[in-house]
Design a protein around this motif. Structure first.
Motif, mmCIF file in Angstrom:
data_model
loop_
_atom_site.group_PDB
_atom_site.id
_atom_site.type_symbol
_atom_site.label_atom_id
_atom_site.label_comp_id
_atom_site.label_asym_id
_atom_site.label_seq_id
_atom_site.Cartn_x
_atom_site.Cartn_y
_atom_site.Cartn_z
ATOM 1 N N GLN A 1 -12.393 16.605 -9.153
ATOM 2 C CA GLN A 1 -11.643 16.225 -7.972
ATOM 3 C C GLN A 1 -12.399 16.585 -6.697
ATOM 4 N N THR A 2 -12.044 15.883 -5.633
ATOM 5 C CA THR A 2 -12.661 16.145 -4.336
ATOM 6 C C THR A 2 -12.073 17.409 -3.725
ATOM 7 N N ASP A 3 -12.717 17.870 -2.665
ATOM 8 C CA ASP A 3 -12.068 18.845 -1.797
ATOM 9 C C ASP A 3 -10.882 18.185 -1.112
ATOM 10 N N ALA A 4 -10.032 18.984 -0.506
ATOM 11 C CA ALA A 4 -8.918 18.418 0.256
ATOM 12 C C ALA A 4 -9.475 17.510 1.356
ATOM 13 N N LEU A 5 -8.927 16.324 1.474
ATOM 14 C CA LEU A 5 -9.442 15.346 2.422
ATOM 15 C C LEU A 5 -9.075 15.726 3.854
ATOM 16 N N ASN A 6 -10.032 15.542 4.764
ATOM 17 C CA ASN A 6 -9.754 15.808 6.184
ATOM 18 C C ASN A 6 -9.413 14.536 6.950
ATOM 19 N N LYS A 7 -9.411 13.409 6.236
ATOM 20 C CA LYS A 7 -8.951 12.150 6.819
ATOM 21 C C LYS A 7 -8.402 11.295 5.689
ATOM 22 N N PRO A 8 -7.477 10.398 5.993
ATOM 23 C CA PRO A 8 -6.912 9.563 4.923
ATOM 24 C C PRO A 8 -7.934 8.562 4.404
ATOM 25 N N ILE A 9 -7.850 8.269 3.100
ATOM 26 C CA ILE A 9 -8.728 7.288 2.459
ATOM 27 C C ILE A 9 -7.856 6.318 1.673
ATOM 28 N N GLU A 10 -7.998 5.029 1.996
ATOM 29 C CA GLU A 10 -7.267 4.015 1.242
ATOM 30 C C GLU A 10 -8.135 3.479 0.116
ATOM 31 N N VAL A 11 -7.581 3.481 -1.081
ATOM 32 C CA VAL A 11 -8.226 2.928 -2.265
ATOM 33 C C VAL A 11 -7.368 1.764 -2.750
ATOM 34 N N LEU B 1 -15.271 3.245 -6.218
ATOM 35 C CA LEU B 1 -13.955 3.087 -5.616
ATOM 36 C C LEU B 1 -13.956 1.975 -4.566
ATOM 37 N N PRO B 2 -12.867 1.210 -4.504
ATOM 38 C CA PRO B 2 -12.723 0.188 -3.461
ATOM 39 C C PRO B 2 -12.091 0.796 -2.208
ATOM 40 N N ILE B 3 -12.920 1.295 -1.313
ATOM 41 C CA ILE B 3 -12.431 1.940 -0.103
ATOM 42 C C ILE B 3 -12.150 0.867 0.959
ATOM 43 N N ILE B 4 -10.984 0.946 1.566
ATOM 44 C CA ILE B 4 -10.586 -0.003 2.597
ATOM 45 C C ILE B 4 -10.694 0.679 3.961
ATOM 46 N N PRO B 5 -11.450 0.100 4.899
ATOM 47 C CA PRO B 5 -11.535 0.704 6.239
ATOM 48 C C PRO B 5 -10.145 0.883 6.837
ATOM 49 N N ARG B 6 -10.041 1.855 7.702
ATOM 50 C CA ARG B 6 -8.730 2.192 8.263
ATOM 51 C C ARG B 6 -8.123 0.986 8.959
ATOM 52 N N ARG B 7 -6.864 0.729 8.659
ATOM 53 C CA ARG B 7 -6.184 -0.457 9.191
ATOM 54 C C ARG B 7 -5.703 -0.205 10.622
ATOM 55 N N ILE C 1 0.845 -1.192 0.000
ATOM 56 C CA ILE C 1 0.000 0.000 0.000
ATOM 57 C C ILE C 1 0.883 1.245 0.000
ATOM 58 N N MET C 2 0.735 2.037 -1.044
ATOM 59 C CA MET C 2 1.529 3.258 -1.193
ATOM 60 C C MET C 2 0.963 4.358 -0.299
ATOM 61 N N TRP D 1 -8.483 -11.552 -2.982
ATOM 62 C CA TRP D 1 -8.574 -10.409 -3.914
ATOM 63 C C TRP D 1 -9.897 -10.511 -4.652
ATOM 64 N N PRO D 2 -10.675 -9.398 -4.750
ATOM 65 C CA PRO D 2 -10.508 -8.136 -4.041
ATOM 66 C C PRO D 2 -10.501 -8.341 -2.528
ATOM 67 N N LEU D 3 -9.975 -7.378 -1.789
ATOM 68 C CA LEU D 3 -9.850 -7.524 -0.353
ATOM 69 C C LEU D 3 -11.240 -7.680 0.265
ATOM 70 N N PRO D 4 -11.426 -8.669 1.120
ATOM 71 C CA PRO D 4 -12.768 -8.942 1.657
ATOM 72 C C PRO D 4 -13.385 -7.772 2.409
ATOM 73 N N GLN D 5 -12.562 -6.893 2.969
ATOM 74 C CA GLN D 5 -13.096 -5.785 3.757
ATOM 75 C C GLN D 5 -13.452 -4.564 2.910
ATOM 76 N N THR D 6 -13.385 -4.681 1.585
ATOM 77 C CA THR D 6 -13.637 -3.551 0.686
ATOM 78 C C THR D 6 -15.046 -2.996 0.861
ATOM 79 N N LYS D 7 -15.146 -1.675 0.937
ATOM 80 C CA LYS D 7 -16.423 -0.963 0.918
ATOM 81 C C LYS D 7 -16.540 -0.274 -0.443
ATOM 82 N N TRP D 8 -17.356 -0.860 -1.314
ATOM 83 C CA TRP D 8 -17.500 -0.300 -2.661
ATOM 84 C C TRP D 8 -18.292 1.001 -2.557
ATOM 85 N N THR D 9 -17.662 2.093 -2.979
ATOM 86 C CA THR D 9 -18.187 3.421 -2.701
ATOM 87 C C THR D 9 -18.308 4.239 -3.979
#
Length: 604
Positions: free
Chosen positions: A451-461, A598-604, A362-363, A374-382
């Motif tokens: 594009q989105t506004d500047a993010l106020n929290k990290p989002i993993e895709v 987008l495949p959003i991954i809950p915070r690890r 994960i970069m 794969w895809p990661l089981p915890q993916t939240k399709w958003t």
């Protein structure tokens, strides 16, 4: 076979009430060490079932014992992988390097998609197994075309083949090369030029025999059918066959597919699939992982593994396109392959079947994670929706991305002129160098930017990405290209993934998805739904202050050959006289909900 016992390399601790495992890189643990001197034998001529002789070189331990074999089949001259062959031979493997049919010292005619490459693989595996120094167990290694040769061989189920380790293996022809969802790839045009003969055709320093150096100028030539001739090449008729065979139903491709339930069901062996987020042949590895998991003919075959690093086509680097991904990025990849071979070829009980199925890098945090699937089981399709006030042209426009469906309907318009295509930012690398700076092309008015506004929290895709576009064109055919970009607080614009589709390959009977087998009609100015799967996806954390950006254009040249918007059934036969300038519209809002899933991954 008597199995040796090695002490377990690690204890896997599952995190309670979570669906992912934990931060962990592929770990080879203890594997066969370099204890043997080597015998090197060159120039064996091995008969194939049709009488053609293929040239092989052998690198094996200097010992009276028997050893498992490792086979590589390459069109790039079998002296190329010799150092890697010696590395494995010192560790107790007999490595056989074969020239592909029609290349270098092998007999026959060279045709990259000759169905006989499949049976050649079978015959070579069984030749290796019958040698006096062989234990009758054979594995295969290699990347890119050498990954293709592994899958083609495995689809024939040679009884002595026990395991394969394909790296950056391309998928079937219409899922990547030579056609990416209906669009010919510029790098594979260069590859065809370079490979137009028994040996490499070299005109200069640089990728693909130097042909990449003149890619921009050369690929402007029309019709595309004659590009090789225009480059001065008198051999390699397979290029013209590719252009003429622009649908998967063309008889030229008969027998060369391997990514079908029927073919996967023929495969009996486990597969270690390796790729990178910036691999130009990325689709092959995850497609094969999923196909084997579902359709493999044995329990071992149905337990593939998948490794995705922060790498380009070459694999296993720490610094990629100038970005330092940290000390974890480069791993002991051949050591991990040896771990697999120790288990499946030597019978060493080292715990391979208990290893995590999937490893992803994960970069952003620059860490490896071991995953269950794969895809990661915890993916939240958003869903994230396109929105603007009608002026999303360029990075200076008003395009935005919204997490909820906009209440109003709007559209954005741009002009696609094949005489002035949107340039890609990949440079003279030949393939995709990495997370390149996408800022230059995004300044053009023929690129729509949201594009989105500047993010106020990290989002993993991390994982597959899909675009749903409602679009119209004034032409009878065109291309649609969608890209994902990470925009940093410092203004950096890193290109992470992309999906493309030729408009006439849209399937009206299947929600506008890509159809390789049949063309549809495109009526000028009519709105159609296009469902575009990203062929190159990502594993990236968009940090605080970053923005998620989507770009849309109709060209990204010369990585993709231009669509001249001619509307012809075969765009490769179109000439400059057929060229049409197209007015493109992307619709969005409540009536036409253009969006990215987008495949959003809950915070690890």
């Amino acid at each position: 076979m008597k199995r040796q016992i090695y002490f377990p390399i690690s204890v896997f601790i599952l995190l309670l009430n979570t669906q992912f495992i934990y931060a962990q890189a592929p770990n080879p643990g203890q594997y066969s060490q370099a204890v043997y001197n080597i015998i090197e034998e060159r120039g064996y001529l091995v008969p194939m079932r049709d009488g053609i002789l293929l040239s092989v070189d052998v690198y094996r331990p200097e010992s009276q014992d028997k050893f498992p074999g490792i086979l590589t089949i390459t069109p790039y001259d079998n002296v190329g992988p010799r150092e890697r062959a010696r590395w494995f031979a010192r560790r107790g493997y007999a490595v056989v390097l074969a020239d592909s049919r029609g290349r270098f010292d092998s007999e026959g005619d060279w045709e990259p998609f000759d169905y006989r490459h499949k049976t050649d693989g079978y015959d070579l595996v069984e030749w290796v197994a019958k040698q006096a120094w062989s234990t009758n167990s054979v594995g295969m290694i290699g990347g890119s075309y050498l990954g293709w040769t592994q899958w083609w061989t495995a689809s024939q189920a040679p009884p002595s083949l026990k395991v394969i380790a394909p790296a950056v293996a391309p998928p079937d022809p219409f899922e990547n090369i030579p056609y990416q969802n209906g669009i010919m790839l510029g790098p594979f045009v260069d590859w065809a030029s370079w490979m137009s003969g028994r040996t490499a055709q070299v005109i200069d320093e640089g990728p693909y025999g130097g042909f990449t150096n003149s890619r921009w100028e050369d690929l402007l030539h029309t019709p595309y059918l004659n590009i090789n001739e225009n480059r001065g090449l008198k051999n390699g008729d397979f290029w013209k066959s590719w252009v003429r065979a622009n649908l998967s139903t063309n008889s030229y491709w008969d027998g060369m597919e391997y990514q079908s339930p029927e073919n996967w069901n023929n495969i009996t062996v486990p597969s270690l699939n390796m790729t990178g987020w910036f691999d130009a042949d990325f689709p092959g590895s995850p497609i094969n992982y999923l196909g084997m998991k579902k359709h493999g003919s044995t329990s071992k075959a149905r337990r593939p593994s998948l490794i995705i690093g922060p790498w380009s086509h070459g694999l296993n680097y720490r610094v990629v396109a100038g970005v330092d991904y940290g000390p974890e990025a480069k791993i002991d990849l051949d050591g991990y392959i040896t771990r697999w071979f120790d288990y499946y070829l030597k019978g060493i009980e080292n715990g391979v079947p208990e290893d995590p199925r999937v490893y992803v890098f994960i970069m952003g945090p620059n860490r490896w994670f071991a995953e269950k699937d794969w895809p990661l089981p915890q993916t939240k399709w958003t869903d994230i929706y396109l929105q603007s006030n009608g002026n999303a042209n360029s990075s200076r426009g008003d395009g935005t991305l919204k997490w909820g469906l906009p209440k109003t309907t709007q559209n954005d318009t741009y002009t696609y002129d094949p005489n002035n295509p949107t340039p890609d930012p990949y440079g003279d690398h030949g393939h995709i160098p990495g997370a390149v700076d996408a800022s230059g092309p995004a300044l053009r008015n023929d690129v729509l930017v949201y594009q989105t506004d500047a993010l106020n929290k990290p989002i993993e895709v991390t994982g597959p990405i899909e675009a749903i576009l409602y679009a119209s064109t004034s032409a009878e055919d065109t291309d649609w290209m969608v890209r994902l970009v990470d925009v940093g607080p410092d203004g950096s614009q890193m290109l992470l993934g992309e999906g493309v589709m030729r408009a006439r390959n849209r399937d009206p009977k299947n929600k506008g998805k890509f159809n390789a087998a049949e063309l549809s009609m495109i009526k000028p100015s009519q709105i159609y739904r296009y469902q575009i799967n990203f062929w190159r996806v990502t594993g990236n954390v968009f940090g605080i202050g970053h923005r998620i950006r989507i770009e849309i254009s109709s060209s990204y040249y010369p990585f993709y050959l231009r669509n001249l918007n001619s509307g012809l059934d075969n765009s490769g036969l179109a000439t400059d006289r057929d060229m049409v300038v197209a007015k493109q519209k992307i619709y969005h809002g409540s009536d036409y909900p253009s969006k990215i899933i987008l495949p959003i991954i809950p915070r690890r």
